[in-house]
Scaffold this active site. Structure first.
Site: not given
Length: 372
Positions: A32-33, A177, A181
């Site tokens: 993910p980016m 997670g 954040y």
């Protein structure tokens, strides 16, 4: 990049993998980016083409950029996609369909930034900055401590997004997670100073994350995989740790697995570095050993430097994957996520598997400014 016998490369990377109802043709995942190419939070045709291009390049599983859940304080940008609302969900449905047409599988990553939010930023400018204790990563008391109602609302928003992911035809869902954040702010003692059931020792700090996982599990089918992404490091806090020992990590993972997590996606800056003294295992290796669940590793795969160096203007050269092959051959972890190498070259995996390593396109910072 030095050559490796192609039979060995294929034997290691092109092995089917299954978890729940998800069946993958190989062991490579698109990491993910965050890209910020979704004006108004709605992913368009260009986003669908972007993900489909990597699926066409042979990547077995794509994990999308973080997508905001339906909570007023979840976001920090008008260009990061939402995972709620008719327009955004229609856009995501088109993304999933495009990836499936190319033979890929895809999971959305669900995201709440928590105390990383800047006051006045979209998508809801007047939303408060909230976290477990109202404490930012830098230690400043610059937000509001979440109430029980806040916690319940966020948990419900994650569950709603997970249900939407299954309804739209995605192949699983990932909960963000890590990286400091919101969920990670509960896991980290530095930002979680609560004295109720959500703060204190590592087990109590894991309660919020476990409630999110359990709510998502209740909202989807039993065989719909839930991945949980975690990290020790946080943005600008690279020595941070949620678990100082394997025993503490086992507590975190055990509670998340009991709640319904199927996969642990372990984010490190360099995949080849050991996590704890006395063992060569990286974070994903420890996660698999301690939980018995499948683990995904990530961190500077095929790159000569860390992703942070990119923002200093340092060019990333293509490097050897021998160390990766060695670790995967002995099943230290199950899947490997690739980030910048796939941004630089959507056909990275195809070229690796066909021995065309000399044709690999190195990643350059300019790739961040376009959606290719």
């Amino acid at each position: 990049m030095s050559a490796h016998p192609l039979d060995r490369v294929r034997d290691i990377l092109v092995r089917p993998f299954s978890v729940g109802g998800l069946n993958l043709p190989n062991r490579v995942v698109m990491a993910p980016m965050t890209r910020e190419f979704s004006p108004g939070g709605v992913p368009g045709e260009d986003v669908a083409r972007y993900y489909a291009r990597r699926a066409a390049g042979g990547v077995g599983l794509l994990v999308t950029e973080g997508s905001y859940i339906d909570h007023a304080s979840a976001g920090n940008s008008a260009r990061v996609p939402h995972f709620y609302g008719d327009k955004a969900l229609a856009g995501w449905s088109a993304v999933a369909e495009a990836v499936h047409r190319e033979g890929g599988r895809i999971m959305p990553q669900l995201w709440h930034v928590g105390m990383d939010r800047a006051a006045g930023n979209p998508p809801v400018p007047d939303a408060p900055r909230i976290g477990p204790s109202g404490i930012a990563l830098d230690g400043s008391h610059s937000g509001r401590e979440m109430t029980q109602a806040d916690i319940d609302n966020v948990v419900a928003a994650y569950a709603s997004a997970a249900a939407s992911a299954e309804a739209l035809g995605f192949d699983g869902v990932e909960i963000h997670g890590g990286h400091g954040y919101l969920v990670d702010q509960f896991l980290w003692a530095h930002t979680n100073r609560r004295t109720d059931g959500y703060g204190g020792d590592v087990a109590r700090r894991t309660r919020f994350a476990a409630e999110i996982v359990a709510a998502c599990r209740a909202a989807v089918s039993d065989d719909f995989p839930i991945s949980f992404r975690l990290s020790q490091w946080k943005v600008n806090h690279y020595g941070a740790r949620i678990a100082e020992t394997p025993q503490e990590l086992e507590t975190v993972l055990g509670l998340l697995a009991e709640a319904g997590a199927d996969v642990f996606h372990c984010s490190t800056r360099r995949f080849h570095l050991p996590e704890f003294e006395g063992s060569d295992l990286n974070l994903a290796g420890w996660a698999k050993k301690l939980s018995g669940k499948p683990a995904v590793s990530v961190g500077s795969v095929g790159m000569s430097n860390e992703f942070l160096d990119v923002f200093q203007g340092e060019q990333a050269a293509v490097t050897d994957i021998g160390n990766l092959l060695d670790r995967m051959e002995r099943d230290e972890f199950d899947l490997i996520a690739v980030g910048r190498a796939l941004l630089g070259d959507p056909e990275w995996l195809t070229k690796i598997l066909s021995g065309r390593t000399g044709e690999l396109t190195p990643f350059h910072v300019s790739r961040i400014r376009t959606l290719h």
